[in-house]
Design an enzyme around this catalytic site. Structure first.
Site, PDB file in Angstrom:
ATOM      1  N   GLY A 183       0.756  -1.256   0.000  1.00 22.05           N
ATOM      2  CA  GLY A 183       0.000   0.000   0.000  1.00 22.05           C
ATOM      3  C   GLY A 183       0.777   1.291   0.000  1.00 22.05           C
ATOM      4  O   GLY A 183       0.204   2.322  -0.367  1.00 22.05           O
ATOM      5  N   GLY A 185       3.292   2.450  -1.879  1.00 20.76           N
ATOM      6  CA  GLY A 185       3.979   2.878  -3.104  1.00 20.76           C
ATOM      7  C   GLY A 185       3.396   4.141  -3.724  1.00 20.76           C
ATOM      8  O   GLY A 185       2.194   4.405  -3.623  1.00 20.76           O
ATOM      9  N   CYS A 188       0.754   3.276  -6.118  1.00 17.86           N
ATOM     10  CA  CYS A 188      -0.083   2.182  -5.623  1.00 17.86           C
ATOM     11  C   CYS A 188      -1.474   2.683  -5.230  1.00 17.86           C
ATOM     12  O   CYS A 188      -1.605   3.734  -4.606  1.00 17.86           O
ATOM     13  CB  CYS A 188       0.624   1.591  -4.408  1.00 17.86           C
ATOM     14  SG  CYS A 188      -0.362   0.381  -3.573  1.00 17.86           S
TER      15      CYS A 188
HETATM   16  P1  5GP Z   1       7.639   3.819  -4.336  1.00 13.09           P
HETATM   17  O1  5GP Z   1       9.111   3.804  -4.066  1.00 13.09           O
HETATM   18  O2  5GP Z   1       7.316   4.314  -5.709  1.00 13.09           O
HETATM   19  O3  5GP Z   1       6.863   4.523  -3.274  1.00 13.09           O
HETATM   20  O4  5GP Z   1       7.147   2.306  -4.250  1.00 13.09           O
HETATM   21  C1  5GP Z   1       7.652   1.320  -5.108  1.00 13.09           C
HETATM   22  C2  5GP Z   1       6.912   0.025  -4.833  1.00 13.09           C
HETATM   23  O5  5GP Z   1       5.499   0.190  -5.052  1.00 13.09           O
HETATM   24  C3  5GP Z   1       7.283  -1.120  -5.736  1.00 13.09           C
HETATM   25  O6  5GP Z   1       8.508  -1.720  -5.424  1.00 13.09           O
HETATM   26  C4  5GP Z   1       6.090  -2.052  -5.552  1.00 13.09           C
HETATM   27  O7  5GP Z   1       6.204  -2.833  -4.395  1.00 13.09           O
HETATM   28  C5  5GP Z   1       4.932  -1.082  -5.357  1.00 13.09           C
HETATM   29  N1  5GP Z   1       4.158  -0.930  -6.598  1.00 13.09           N
HETATM   30  C6  5GP Z   1       4.578  -0.650  -7.839  1.00 13.09           C
HETATM   31  N2  5GP Z   1       3.567  -0.574  -8.720  1.00 13.09           N
HETATM   32  C7  5GP Z   1       2.456  -0.846  -8.029  1.00 13.09           C
HETATM   33  C8  5GP Z   1       1.073  -0.954  -8.392  1.00 13.09           C
HETATM   34  O8  5GP Z   1       0.661  -0.744  -9.527  1.00 13.09           O
HETATM   35  N3  5GP Z   1       0.213  -1.292  -7.395  1.00 13.09           N
HETATM   36  C9  5GP Z   1       0.640  -1.523  -6.122  1.00 13.09           C
HETATM   37  N4  5GP Z   1      -0.270  -1.881  -5.224  1.00 13.09           N
HETATM   38  N5  5GP Z   1       1.926  -1.393  -5.741  1.00 13.09           N
HETATM   39  C10 5GP Z   1       2.825  -1.071  -6.675  1.00 13.09           C
END
Ligand code: 5GP
Length: 348
Positions: A183, A185, A188
């Site tokens: 959750g 991301g 996300c």
């Molecule tokens: P960020 O560094 O951008 O905050 O988070 C990266 C992480 O978000 C990724 O490694 C993965 O675990 C998660 N993530 C990436 N794309 C998606 C998505 O489309 N849906 C969800 N639920 N999580 C995502």
């Protein structure tokens, strides 16, 4: 139904309190760490910051940019076998230590990995990342077991989960590193679409405690919006920190650059966004909602400056709390809770 009353925290809900220190310069801080793993006997000495296995982040170009700093990359799943052979053969066994080969739950992913292993030079793939959105299914646990049996000596990172019991379960199934985060991301939508998740700092603290008790490790995945959040993740006990959004928008992302009102942009999409589904799966199945979104990111050129910000921020945090080594960070971390008003102020 049950309500967990204890307040759980995200990175933005805390700051790290400074501590008396004998360090005189940021240069004196060692932000790499040597790892020994529960199952694999491969040793790793790295700066444990990992580029996420997302399109537009986990690229071969990102790996090349990270190697001089001994940072790590989890490659996205969409490279072809010839591309993977060329890459792994060209980097050789030493630099392969900094790269994760990513698979999902599909038999096809495993079959492709077997094919790549047949064609790459021996022992050029050290690490496997088994990545699914929901690491709670029995099928996932069984899959991790199967991969461990098949590859007894590879470093296996598996997730994602957010609770200590499931962290323990995945370690028992054969994971050396459990990926933690549901959750948080930047792309996300799981918190919004499914109402499911766990505040990331608390997930990291609780899962790290469980993993370390069994000789395992965790990777804090998602939710680092600013370099200071990386220090907070390490302070909470993360062994590795995975970044998506913070690394997006760079030359190394291999994304298409477009111009709008004289400014350059790239689009950065979540792995389960509509754009990703269209690109890789021919669209979203009828019974599913997209739990990821696409964001427009300003094109920022080469990633080198961002790497400097990330590593400089981490060194600075270590200096403020008197940690000469990254490994000492959790022991020297006291978090102070901040109120909501302050939390939005210091991040702008
Ligand atoms: P960020 O560094 O951008 O905050 O988070 C990266 C992480 O978000 C990724 O490694 C993965 O675990 C998660 N993530 C990436 N794309 C998606 C998505 O489309 N849906 C969800 N639920 N999580 C995502």
């Amino acid at each position: 139904m049950r309500i967990e009353e204890e307040i759980k925290l995200d990175y933005k809900d805390v700051l790290i309190c400074p501590k008396r220190s004998t360090l005189t310069s940021r240069k004196d801080v060692n932000i790499s760490r040597t790892f020994k793993f529960k199952y694999s006997d491969k040793e790793l000495d790295a700066v444990p910051v990992i580029a996420a296995n997302m399109d537009g982040v986990g690229t071969m170009a990102m790996a090349e940019a990270f190697f001089p700093n001994r940072m790590m990359v989890a490659l996205h799943k969409y490279y072809t076998v010839p591309q993977l052979k060329k890459f792994f053969d060209s980097i050789g066994p030493e630099r392969s230590k900094y790269v994760f080969y990513t698979i999902g739950l599909a038999d096809e992913d495993l079959r492709k990995l077997e094919e790549v292993l047949k064609v790459v030079k021996r022992d050029n793939i050290h690490n496997i990342c088994i990545d699914v959105a929901n690491g709670y299914t029995e099928r996932f646990g069984n899959f991790v077991k199967k991969v461990r049996e098949r590859f007894p000596n590879k470093v296996i990172m598996a997730g994602n989960v957010v609770t200590p019991e499931m962290t323990e379960q995945l370690i028992l199934s054969g994971a050396d590193i459990v990926k933690v985060g549901i959750g948080p991301g930047s792309t996300c939508l799981t918190r919004k679409m499914a109402g499911v998740g766990y505040p990331q700092l608390s997930a990291v603290i609780e899962c790290a405690d469980a993993a370390h008790g069994m000789g395992g490790h965790i990777c804090a995945d998602g939710g680092c919006e600013v370099p200071g959040d990386i220090a907070k993740a390490f302070g909470g006990g993360a062994d590795f920190v995975m970044l998506g959004g913070l690394l997006s928008g760079h030359k190394e992302c291999e994304a298409k650059i477009y111009t709008k009102n004289g400014k350059k942009f790239v689009s950065f999409y979540g792995s389960s966004s509509e754009d990703a589904m269209k690109k890789h799966n021919g669209g979203t199945s009828e019974y599913r909602a997209n739990e990821g979104k696409t964001v427009e990111v300003i094109y920022r050129g080469p990633v080198e400056k961002t790497i400097q910000d990330i590593l400089g921020g981490l060194r600075s945090a270590c200096t403020y709390i008197g940690a000469s080594q990254l490994k000492e960070v959790p022991k020297r971390t006291t978090f102070v809770r901040v109120n909501r008003q302050l939390s939005s102020y210091f991040r702008d």
